[in-house]
Design a protein around this motif. Structure first.
Motif, PDB file in Angstrom:
ATOM      1  N   GLU A  78      33.482  44.280  37.735  1.00  0.00           N
ATOM      2  CA  GLU A  78      34.673  44.085  38.559  1.00  0.00           C
ATOM      3  C   GLU A  78      35.425  42.822  38.149  1.00  0.00           C
ATOM      4  O   GLU A  78      36.656  42.786  38.170  1.00  0.00           O
ATOM      5  CB  GLU A  78      34.289  44.023  40.038  1.00  0.00           C
ATOM      6  N   LEU A  79      34.703  41.775  37.783  1.00  0.00           N
ATOM      7  CA  LEU A  79      35.359  40.567  37.278  1.00  0.00           C
ATOM      8  C   LEU A  79      36.185  40.883  36.034  1.00  0.00           C
ATOM      9  O   LEU A  79      37.359  40.503  35.932  1.00  0.00           O
ATOM     10  CB  LEU A  79      34.324  39.497  36.934  1.00  0.00           C
TER      11      LEU A  79
ATOM     12  N   ASN B 244      35.267  35.048  45.162  1.00  0.00           N
ATOM     13  CA  ASN B 244      34.476  35.687  46.217  1.00  0.00           C
ATOM     14  C   ASN B 244      33.387  36.576  45.642  1.00  0.00           C
ATOM     15  O   ASN B 244      32.291  36.656  46.202  1.00  0.00           O
ATOM     16  CB  ASN B 244      35.389  36.490  47.144  1.00  0.00           C
ATOM     17  N   ARG B 245      33.678  37.225  44.529  1.00  0.00           N
ATOM     18  CA  ARG B 245      32.621  38.028  43.882  1.00  0.00           C
ATOM     19  C   ARG B 245      31.471  37.128  43.411  1.00  0.00           C
ATOM     20  O   ARG B 245      30.301  37.459  43.602  1.00  0.00           O
ATOM     21  CB  ARG B 245      33.202  38.776  42.686  1.00  0.00           C
TER      22      ARG B 245
ATOM     23  N   THR C  97      23.526  41.423  37.495  1.00  0.00           N
ATOM     24  CA  THR C  97      24.869  41.082  37.976  1.00  0.00           C
ATOM     25  C   THR C  97      25.919  42.081  37.497  1.00  0.00           C
ATOM     26  O   THR C  97      27.117  41.797  37.581  1.00  0.00           O
ATOM     27  CB  THR C  97      25.265  39.670  37.492  1.00  0.00           C
TER      28      THR C  97
ATOM     29  N   ASN D 129      29.387  35.872  46.321  1.00  0.00           N
ATOM     30  CA  ASN D 129      28.456  36.886  46.859  1.00  0.00           C
ATOM     31  C   ASN D 129      27.161  36.968  46.061  1.00  0.00           C
ATOM     32  O   ASN D 129      26.149  37.468  46.564  1.00  0.00           O
ATOM     33  CB  ASN D 129      29.141  38.259  46.883  1.00  0.00           C
TER      34      ASN D 129
ATOM     35  N   THR E  29      29.005  43.162  39.787  1.00  0.00           N
ATOM     36  CA  THR E  29      29.957  42.060  39.961  1.00  0.00           C
ATOM     37  C   THR E  29      30.716  41.793  38.671  1.00  0.00           C
ATOM     38  O   THR E  29      31.949  41.620  38.680  1.00  0.00           O
ATOM     39  CB  THR E  29      29.219  40.784  40.396  1.00  0.00           C
TER      40      THR E  29
END
Length: 415
Positions: free
Chosen positions: A68-69, A409-410, A62, A413, A65
């Motif tokens: 970016e979080l 949204n991340r 992960t 996904n 993701t």
């Protein structure tokens, strides 16, 4: 609980605060002609990449993701996003956004949409997210500041729709014959005649003091009195309170003329009917010493039936407005979704007023989204938002919710 454990590890083991600061600097760095400044920007970008790479290595499955979080959402925003994903099991696929006192605030953003918020909206657009701007303002006003803030290309991309004048029209550039839908043209001619009469008389028949203190917003359909003073000021509050009483009285007289009825009682009928519908209107009438001399039950049926189709809205120290209850932001948003081709919406609806609340309640009733509101919203809006998902943000800080939606949204996904 595995995903929660991973988030705890992410925010416990890595300096997400520094990561977000670097990301914000890289994203919002203004264009400057300075070699030193550009070198500093490049160094920040390199450090950002290195820190993201550490997270990718720590989370093999992960990592993209999670980096970016950490770079875009605070710990609280990330966990709120995970709670939302656990509850709804899907991400947001359209943004429905009020403007005044939501994206921007006279008291919090100097009445400009913050650069951070504009940048986040651009990123959502680049990710393929449709945007519906839903406002009581005129189309030309909204187009102007959106083009200035978001750019002509985004506004005319075909993925942005403007619901203006609280639902009387919808403008979606790039959609041919559907680019502009004048929803008020679908109203019955008798209702349109009432609006035409009110609009033609609202300033010419106003007392001089009121006429000097306010102006008629240049709407296509709604009749909106705006103050000639700074929104939110005591002077604006006083003139809008007087304007609300005047609009009620004028509406009552016009309806009595069109429908038939005793014009000498028409003002009291309008005051009684709308005071019964809205406690804020009742409060203004009381504070102005203008409470009606009759009860709502005294309003003749044919007059009441017409009032049932017409909305009177009060926005403290901002506007007094007459609109159609058959045309509201819900109707406008539905039309915008139709033009944009959104058949299974799951929206985030952000707003502060009763007109926004209707959209919030509509998406809640249809399992079609979630609601968010600034902390200074009307009581009914805050009650709804707190009762659902508690997405309340500080004045001028709409970006906080947009970051939560980014995180949601991340996570969605990831499956």
């Amino acid at each position: 609980m595995e995903r929660y454990d991973q988030l705890y590890r992410l925010y416990d083991e890595f300096d997400a605060g520094t990561l977000r600061a670097l990301q914000n600097f890289v994203d919002l760095f203004p264009p400057v002609d300075s070699r030193v400044a550009l070198e500093h920007w490049q160094e920040a970008g390199d450090e950002l990449d290195d820190r993201k790479a550490e997270i990718r290595d720590a989370f093999p499955e992960t990592g993209e993701t999670f980096c970016e979080l950490a770079a875009r959402a605070s710990r609280d925003q990330a966990f709120t996003a995970l709670d939302l994903h656990t509850k709804y099991d899907r991400g947001v696929n359209v943004l429905v956004l009020d403007v005044d006192e939501t994206l921007r605030s006279a008291g919090g953003t100097d009445n400009e949409i913050p650069r951070e918020t504009l940048h986040l909206l651009t990123e959502f657009h680049e990710a393929g997210m449709p945007i519906v701007v839903c406002t009581g303002q005129t189309l030309e006003n909204v187009k102007g500041f959106l083009i200035q803030g978001l750019g002509n290309e985004l506004v005319h991309s075909g993925d942005l729709s403007i619901v203006y004048e609280a639902g009387t029209g919808v403008f979606t550039p790039g959609h041919g014959a559907d680019t502009k839908r004048l929803l008020y043209e679908n109203l019955d001619s008798d209702v349109r005649a009432i609006f035409d009469a009110v609009r033609s008389r609202v300033l010419s028949e106003a007392p001089e003091r009121l006429r000097r203190g306010c102006h008629l917003q240049g709407n296509e359909f709604n009749v909106t009195l705006k103050p000639n003073f700074e929104t939110g000021s005591q002077q604006a509050r006083e003139v809008i309170d007087r304007g609300l009483v005047y609009e009620l009285d004028l509406l009552g007289r016009v309806v009595a003329e069109e429908v038939g009825g005793d014009e000498s009682q028409a003002s009291d009928w309008a005051r009684a009917f709308y005071a019964d519908q809205d406690p804020e209107i009742r409060g203004v009438l009381e504070s102005e010493g203008e409470t009606p001399d009759c009860d709502p039950d005294d309003v003749p049926d044919d007059i009441a039936d017409t009032f049932e189709r017409i909305d009177v809205a009060y926005y403290e120290a901002d506007a007094a407005e007459i609109g159609s209850l058959e045309l509201n932001k819900v109707v406008g948003v539905e039309a915008a979704f139709d033009v944009l081709g959104i058949g299974d919406p799951f929206a985030v609806v952000m707003g502060d007023s009763k007109s926004d609340l209707r959209v919030m309640e509509w998406v809640a009733e249809n399992d079609a989204g979630i609601a968010a509101a600034p902390e200074h919203s009307s009581r009914d809006v805050l009650d709804h938002v707190i009762r659902t998902d508690e997405l309340v943000f500080d004045r001028g800080k709409a970006g906080e919710v947009l970051r939560t939606i980014f995180a949601l949204n991340r996570l969605a996904n990831l499956g």
